[in-house]
Design a protein around this motif. Structure first.
Motif, PDB file in Angstrom:
ATOM      1  N   LEU A   1       0.807  -1.226   0.000  1.00  0.00           N
ATOM      2  CA  LEU A   1       0.000   0.000   0.000  1.00  0.00           C
ATOM      3  C   LEU A   1       0.841   1.276   0.000  1.00  0.00           C
ATOM      4  N   CYS A   2       2.168   1.149  -0.080  1.00  0.00           N
ATOM      5  CA  CYS A   2       3.003   2.344   0.068  1.00  0.00           C
ATOM      6  C   CYS A   2       2.862   3.325  -1.097  1.00  0.00           C
ATOM      7  N   SER A   3       2.315   2.891  -2.218  1.00  0.00           N
ATOM      8  CA  SER A   3       2.090   3.818  -3.336  1.00  0.00           C
ATOM      9  C   SER A   3       0.602   4.056  -3.582  1.00  0.00           C
ATOM     10  N   HIS A   4      -0.204   3.841  -2.573  1.00  0.00           N
ATOM     11  CA  HIS A   4      -1.649   4.048  -2.701  1.00  0.00           C
ATOM     12  C   HIS A   4      -1.933   5.502  -3.103  1.00  0.00           C
ATOM     13  N   PRO A   5      -2.927   5.736  -3.967  1.00  0.00           N
ATOM     14  CA  PRO A   5      -3.185   7.114  -4.428  1.00  0.00           C
ATOM     15  C   PRO A   5      -3.710   8.060  -3.350  1.00  0.00           C
ATOM     16  N   ASP A   6      -4.277   7.530  -2.265  1.00  0.00           N
ATOM     17  CA  ASP A   6      -4.837   8.398  -1.224  1.00  0.00           C
ATOM     18  C   ASP A   6      -3.756   8.696  -0.175  1.00  0.00           C
ATOM     19  N   PRO A   7      -3.400   9.977   0.010  1.00  0.00           N
ATOM     20  CA  PRO A   7      -2.336  10.306   0.973  1.00  0.00           C
ATOM     21  C   PRO A   7      -2.686   9.915   2.408  1.00  0.00           C
ATOM     22  N   ARG A   8      -3.987   9.835   2.733  1.00  0.00           N
ATOM     23  CA  ARG A   8      -4.364   9.405   4.082  1.00  0.00           C
ATOM     24  C   ARG A   8      -3.904   7.973   4.334  1.00  0.00           C
ATOM     25  N   VAL A   9      -3.924   7.163   3.288  1.00  0.00           N
ATOM     26  CA  VAL A   9      -3.454   5.789   3.397  1.00  0.00           C
ATOM     27  C   VAL A   9      -1.932   5.761   3.493  1.00  0.00           C
ATOM     28  N   ARG A  10      -1.281   6.510   2.614  1.00  0.00           N
ATOM     29  CA  ARG A  10       0.185   6.524   2.631  1.00  0.00           C
ATOM     30  C   ARG A  10       0.721   7.027   3.967  1.00  0.00           C
ATOM     31  N   ALA A  11      -0.024   7.922   4.616  1.00  0.00           N
ATOM     32  CA  ALA A  11       0.417   8.454   5.907  1.00  0.00           C
ATOM     33  C   ALA A  11       0.358   7.410   7.013  1.00  0.00           C
ATOM     34  N   GLN A  12      -0.403   6.332   6.818  1.00  0.00           N
ATOM     35  CA  GLN A  12      -0.471   5.253   7.804  1.00  0.00           C
ATOM     36  C   GLN A  12       0.544   4.149   7.522  1.00  0.00           C
ATOM     37  N   VAL A  13       0.976   4.043   6.277  1.00  0.00           N
ATOM     38  CA  VAL A  13       1.865   2.946   5.875  1.00  0.00           C
ATOM     39  C   VAL A  13       3.163   2.893   6.679  1.00  0.00           C
ATOM     40  N   PRO A  14       3.835   4.024   6.973  1.00  0.00           N
ATOM     41  CA  PRO A  14       5.118   3.922   7.684  1.00  0.00           C
ATOM     42  C   PRO A  14       5.054   3.128   8.987  1.00  0.00           C
ATOM     43  N   TYR A  15       3.915   3.195   9.676  1.00  0.00           N
ATOM     44  CA  TYR A  15       3.809   2.499  10.956  1.00  0.00           C
ATOM     45  C   TYR A  15       3.691   0.983  10.783  1.00  0.00           C
ATOM     46  N   ALA A  16       3.431   0.545   9.542  1.00  0.00           N
ATOM     47  CA  ALA A  16       3.421  -0.895   9.254  1.00  0.00           C
ATOM     48  C   ALA A  16       4.817  -1.408   8.924  1.00  0.00           C
ATOM     49  N   LEU A  17       5.763  -0.505   8.757  1.00  0.00           N
ATOM     50  CA  LEU A  17       7.098  -0.879   8.296  1.00  0.00           C
ATOM     51  C   LEU A  17       8.151  -0.830   9.395  1.00  0.00           C
ATOM     52  N   VAL A  18       7.731  -0.558  10.619  1.00  0.00           N
ATOM     53  CA  VAL A  18       8.664  -0.497  11.751  1.00  0.00           C
ATOM     54  C   VAL A  18       8.081  -1.238  12.947  1.00  0.00           C
ATOM     55  N   GLU A  19       8.949  -1.690  13.813  1.00  0.00           N
ATOM     56  CA  GLU A  19       8.558  -2.258  15.100  1.00  0.00           C
ATOM     57  C   GLU A  19       9.337  -1.508  16.172  1.00  0.00           C
ATOM     58  N   GLU A  20       8.613  -0.762  17.014  1.00  0.00           N
ATOM     59  CA  GLU A  20       9.267   0.082  18.010  1.00  0.00           C
ATOM     60  C   GLU A  20      10.314   0.987  17.350  1.00  0.00           C
ATOM     61  N   PHE A  21       9.956   1.548  16.214  1.00  0.00           N
ATOM     62  CA  PHE A  21      10.780   2.486  15.446  1.00  0.00           C
ATOM     63  C   PHE A  21      12.026   1.821  14.840  1.00  0.00           C
ATOM     64  N   VAL A  22      12.054   0.501  14.843  1.00  0.00           N
ATOM     65  CA  VAL A  22      13.136  -0.217  14.171  1.00  0.00           C
ATOM     66  C   VAL A  22      12.603  -0.718  12.838  1.00  0.00           C
ATOM     67  N   VAL A  23      13.263  -0.351  11.746  1.00  0.00           N
ATOM     68  CA  VAL A  23      12.808  -0.739  10.414  1.00  0.00           C
ATOM     69  C   VAL A  23      12.917  -2.250  10.262  1.00  0.00           C
ATOM     70  N   THR A  24      11.886  -2.861   9.727  1.00  0.00           N
ATOM     71  CA  THR A  24      11.773  -4.314   9.774  1.00  0.00           C
ATOM     72  C   THR A  24      12.558  -5.055   8.702  1.00  0.00           C
ATOM     73  N   SER A  25      12.936  -4.394   7.599  1.00  0.00           N
ATOM     74  CA  SER A  25      13.663  -5.096   6.538  1.00  0.00           C
ATOM     75  C   SER A  25      14.248  -4.088   5.553  1.00  0.00           C
ATOM     76  N   ALA A  26      15.071  -4.596   4.649  1.00  0.00           N
ATOM     77  CA  ALA A  26      15.635  -3.731   3.604  1.00  0.00           C
ATOM     78  C   ALA A  26      14.530  -3.187   2.704  1.00  0.00           C
ATOM     79  N   ALA A  27      13.523  -4.014   2.435  1.00  0.00           N
ATOM     80  CA  ALA A  27      12.405  -3.565   1.591  1.00  0.00           C
ATOM     81  C   ALA A  27      11.634  -2.449   2.284  1.00  0.00           C
ATOM     82  N   ALA A  28      11.448  -2.585   3.606  1.00  0.00           N
ATOM     83  CA  ALA A  28      10.749  -1.542   4.367  1.00  0.00           C
ATOM     84  C   ALA A  28      11.554  -0.251   4.374  1.00  0.00           C
ATOM     85  N   ARG A  29      12.884  -0.385   4.498  1.00  0.00           N
ATOM     86  CA  ARG A  29      13.749   0.806   4.482  1.00  0.00           C
ATOM     87  C   ARG A  29      13.657   1.514   3.137  1.00  0.00           C
ATOM     88  N   ALA A  30      13.637   0.750   2.064  1.00  0.00           N
ATOM     89  CA  ALA A  30      13.539   1.348   0.735  1.00  0.00           C
ATOM     90  C   ALA A  30      12.208   2.069   0.556  1.00  0.00           C
TER      91      ALA A  30
END
Length: 449
Positions: A289-318
């Motif tokens: 969903l990181c390229s979803h057309p609705d910015p409200r969605v994109r604004a939520q995506v970052p929190y799916a890519l970290v655990e306790e502010f630690v980036v979960t993978s190289a793909a998440a970092r990219a």
């Protein structure tokens, strides 16, 4: 002091809205059912003023919510008529509920149903016979949720009877169909007392039957029904009895739902709820969903890519590296906040935040100041940006900037503190204000006189 003197003082304290004085007088022996100047009990005066602090003080002090008044009414009946859910809740702690007779409960429920069915304006017209225009004002009934206050024919009530009815049914253990409770909510929005009370009450039911009946609404064609389900699932994460309810099942449902929902507003809420879960598919869903057309969605995506502010993978970092340069400021801000502890993203995040610090929107500039203040980047670029923000009109933004400079023990910290200005009430325990005081104390200690 005589009982009459105590009664007079209690009436004066209620009339002046002084809840602390009311508690002191009740502890000194004042009668909690003292008659007010209009012949009704002081509780009725507190209800008419929509003063929940006064109502709570009187109830805690022993006032009788069922005391018959000269006109035959009781304070509880008057509170339901007045239409403030917060006031009614203050009058019905568990010990009071247990003392209510079945006849009293039925009478209160019937009144709430009548007000809700006819609407506040309709019931006022029936009671007053007035045919003139209705004056309606929207205001907060509690700290977060609003209600409309309606005036007609010389009377004023709040239109929170849907919430009152739902709360009474819950308190009196009246079985009510889930669909009926949701119907009361979706006529409003999530910030209305009716919506909030319906959602909170259903989240407290904690049964498989209720859970299934609520989540079935995620297939409803109306957006508000689906929005309600997402908020309900979020509230289930609030533990009752020590653990969240059906957390794994909720996470599984949200993972599927996030990839099926076609309304951007609902999907943003679904993601907001989903990212509160520890779920094995969370990163996968976020990446899709990181390229979803609705910015409200994109604004939520970052929190799916970290655990306790630690980036979960190289793909998440990219993905975060792209999102920190999103064209929408709110998306960039979310990505910067989520990835702030990742050293591989620090330079990109700093560049983005420095740009956001000059955004035309003062709220965006404030958010940038907040993130830059505690950033681990100690470069001159960040310090200069914080110093530039000392010229902001908004004091809280200046405070954030000064806090950031104090954390860096920057040469301009003393100037920054002066630029913040006098802080008013409410900053006694503020961590930023405390940091500025600590910085001043250390400086004065190092350079006495």
């Amino acid at each position: 002091m005589s009982r009459d003197d105590l009664g007079d003082r209690l009436s004066a304290a209620v009339g002046g809205g002084d809840a602390d004085a009311v508690r002191d007088l009740l502890e000194s022996g004042a009668d909690p059912d003292t008659t007010f100047v209009d012949g009704l009990s002081v509780m009725c005066a507190a209800i008419a003023a929509y003063d929940v602090a006064l109502v709570s003080a009187l109830v805690e002090g022993g006032a009788d919510p069922c005391l018959t008044q000269p006109d035959g009414s009781t304070p509880l009946e008057r509170a339901i008529d007045a239409g403030s859910p917060d006031t009614v809740a203050a009058m019905l702690p568990p010990d009071v509920v247990r003392r209510l007779s079945e006849a009293t409960r039925e009478r209160l429920l019937a009144s709430a149903r009548r007000w809700y069915a006819r609407g506040a304006a309709g019931e006022l017209r029936r009671r007053t016979g007035a045919s003139g225009p209705v004056v309606s004002v929207r205001l907060l009934d509690d700290e977060y949720h609003y209600v409309d206050q309606v005036s007609l024919g010389g009377r004023t009530v709040r239109a929170g009877h849907g919430a009152i009815l739902t709360a009474l049914e819950w308190s009196f253990r009246v079985p009510t169909p889930v669909d009926a409770i949701i119907d009361r909510a979706i006529r409003t929005d999530e910030y209305h007392v009716d919506w909030w009370t319906a959602c909170w009450t259903l989240s407290r039911h904690r049964s498989q039957e209720t859970w299934s009946a609520v989540v079935a609404h995620r297939f409803h064609p109306a957006q508000r029904h689906r929005h309600f389900v997402a908020l309900y699932l979020r509230l289930l994460e609030s533990p009752v009895g020590g653990t969240p309810f059906r957390s794994q099942e909720s996470g599984d449902l949200l993972a599927v739902w996030a990839l099926e929902e076609d309304d951007g507003g609902v999907l943003a809420r679904v993601l907001d709820t989903y990212t509160d879960h520890e779920h094995p598919l969370l990163e996968s869903v976020g990446l899709q969903l990181c390229s979803h057309p609705d910015p409200r969605v994109r604004a939520q995506v970052p929190y799916a890519l970290v655990e306790e502010f630690v980036v979960t993978s190289a793909a998440a970092r990219a993905a975060l590296a792209v999102l920190v340069h999103d064209p929408v400021p709110e998306v960039r801000m979310a990505a910067c906040g989520a990835g702030r502890k990742d050293s591989g993203l620090q330079s990109a995040i700093t560049l983005s935040l420095v740009g956001l610090a000059t955004d035309p929107d003062p709220l965006v500039r404030h958010a940038a100041a907040e993130q830059l203040a505690f950033s681990s980047d100690r470069s001159a670029t960040v310090a200069d940006t914080l110093a530039d923000l000392l010229g902001e009109e908004d004091q809280s933004t200046r405070l954030e900037a000064a806090y950031g400079l104090a954390l860096r023990d920057h040469p301009r910290t003393a100037e920054a503190i002066d630029r913040v200005g006098e802080l008013g009430v409410g900053f006694e325990h503020d961590h930023r204000a405390s940091a500025l005081r600590t910085w001043q104390w250390k400086r004065n200690r190092a350079h006495p006189g």
